[in-house]
Enzyme design. Structure first.
Site, PDB file in Angstrom:
ATOM      1  N   GLU A 218       0.999  -1.168   0.300  1.00 33.60           N
ATOM      2  CA  GLU A 218      -0.207  -0.350   0.156  1.00 33.60           C
ATOM      3  C   GLU A 218       1.217   1.411   0.107  1.00 33.60           C
ATOM      4  OE1 GLU A 218      -2.801  -0.533   2.758  1.00 33.60           O
ATOM      5  OE2 GLU A 218      -3.333  -2.894   2.812  1.00 33.60           O
TER       6      GLU A 218
ATOM      7  N   LYS B 148      -0.429   4.493  -4.659  1.00 32.87           N
ATOM      8  CA  LYS B 148      -0.073   2.866  -5.030  1.00 32.87           C
ATOM      9  C   LYS B 148       1.017   2.864  -6.184  1.00 32.87           C
ATOM     10  CE  LYS B 148      -3.180   0.849  -2.625  1.00 32.87           C
ATOM     11  NZ  LYS B 148      -4.532   0.098  -2.039  1.00 32.87           N
TER      12      LYS B 148
ATOM     13  N   HIS C 152      10.157 -16.434  -9.582  1.00 34.69           N
ATOM     14  CA  HIS C 152       8.851 -15.728  -9.666  1.00 34.69           C
ATOM     15  C   HIS C 152       9.694 -14.226 -10.445  1.00 34.69           C
ATOM     16  CE1 HIS C 152       6.239 -18.839  -8.475  1.00 34.69           C
ATOM     17  NE2 HIS C 152       6.663 -18.349  -6.539  1.00 34.69           N
TER      18      HIS C 152
ATOM     19  N   ARG D  94       1.993 -13.961  -7.795  1.00 37.16           N
ATOM     20  CA  ARG D  94       0.808 -13.811  -8.237  1.00 37.16           C
ATOM     21  C   ARG D  94       0.377 -13.029  -9.597  1.00 37.16           C
ATOM     22  NH1 ARG D  94      -2.744 -13.432  -2.856  1.00 37.16           N
ATOM     23  NH2 ARG D  94      -1.118 -15.094  -1.849  1.00 37.16           N
TER      24      ARG D  94
ATOM     25  N   ARG E 177     -21.734  10.371   0.831  1.00 34.49           N
ATOM     26  CA  ARG E 177     -21.146   8.711   0.567  1.00 34.49           C
ATOM     27  C   ARG E 177     -21.787   7.714   1.364  1.00 34.49           C
ATOM     28  NH1 ARG E 177     -19.150  11.317  -2.630  1.00 34.49           N
ATOM     29  NH2 ARG E 177     -20.737   9.773  -3.719  1.00 34.49           N
TER      30      ARG E 177
END
Length: 278
Positions: A3, A59, A91, A110, A152
């Site tokens: 993050e 990010k 990887h 991933r 919101r």
DNA sequence: CGACACTCCTGATGGC
DNA sequence: TGCCATCAGGAGTGTC
């Protein structure tokens, strides 16, 4: 999962190794990384370019090039950049060779991570529909937060995760910021009063700052570019601490699912909203 | 426009 | 011990 604090950590550690260096070679082993562009296209636009600056937006990790192009990378869930990785590192999807022999490897088990090259003049236009305000922008004050929450109705946790409002907050720091603010993840953003918005704004900045100070958190194998583990995961107040005592009141931390995301909070320090939205 | 379901991907985990 | 189903989740896309 990287993050804002993790990407900031990568950017800070890697900047002194890449800024001013020329890119000698680029090897993209996984076409998914730069889809839909073919690897050859990126390789051709990167090789020979000087890296003028390495920085972060949300990010995203950015390399500004001498050509005024920008290499825009996103680490997503499991991506990380390593400087001179150990032999046999698994990887590895992309390897960039610099003119001093330094190797920068993008490792991503991933395969969610992405890379693309964008003209610098088009960068703001590309980010505009995707990223909201930077949490460390001086303009991100209590008033700005209050304005962002107006109208919101989706859960407060989902609001914090929406990159189009505030850029850089992910699942970890959303939980940590909510706990620090004393607000429940299911609160309706539009129901916050000015003082609650101010508390939330401070909590976001404090949680992200603590993460950066600790060199990021190691979850899903995150390392800094020198291969060191992050330290912040041991400082989590609530995230992934189901059943453990709340640092505020000692009662067990609970886990719930909000917007399909695992969410950890204290049922007592973060009082549940009275009535559910419909 | 906002909200939400679905998709990508693979290592880790848990049940039997 | 081994197999298989399930889970995790950032952001893009599609739908209502």
């Amino acid at each position: 999962m990287p993050e804002l604090p993790e990407v900031e950590t990568v950017s800070r550690r890697i900047a002194p190794r890449v800024e001013g260096r020329r890119i000698e070679a680029v090897e993209i082993n996984d076409p998914r990384w730069c889809m839909p562009d073919p690897p050859r296209l990126l390789e051709d636009r990167l090789v020979g370019e000087v890296v003028v600056a390495c920085r972060r937006r949300g990010k995203y990790l950015l390399w500004e090039l001498g050509s005024l192009d920008v290499l825009v990378m996103h680490l997503r869930m499991t991506g990380v950049l390593l400087v001179d990785p150990d032999d046999g590192t698994s990887h590895v999807r992309v390897v960039i060779t610099l003119d001093d022999g330094t190797l920068i490897a993008f490792r991503d088990p991933r395969r969610f991570g992405t890379g693309m090259v964008i003209e610098g003049s088009a960068l703001d236009r590309w980010f505009a529909p995707r990223l909201g305000i930077e949490p460390f922008d001086p303009a991100f004050d209590a008033h700005a937060m209050h304005e962002l929450t107006r109208g919101r109705r989706a859960p407060l946790k989902s609001f914090l995760l929406d990159q189009r409002r505030i850029a850089g907050i992910g699942n970890i720091y959303a939980d940590e910021a909510l706990f620090r603010s004393g607000l429940h993840p299911l609160r309706e953003p539009g129901s916050l009063n000015r003082s609650q918005s101010a508390r939330l704004r401070d909590a976001v900045v404090d949680a992200l700052s603590a993460g950066i100070d600790a060199g990021g958190a190691t979850i899903d194998d995150f390392r800094d570019p020198d291969g060191a583990w992050g330290a912040y995961q041991s400082e989590f107040l609530v995230h992934r601490r189901e059943g453990l005592p709340c640092p505020g009141c000692g009662r067990a931390i609970v886990r719930l699912v909000v917007g399909g995301r695992s969410t950890y909070c204290c049922g007592s320090c973060q009082p549940r909203p009275r009535r559910r939205r419909r």
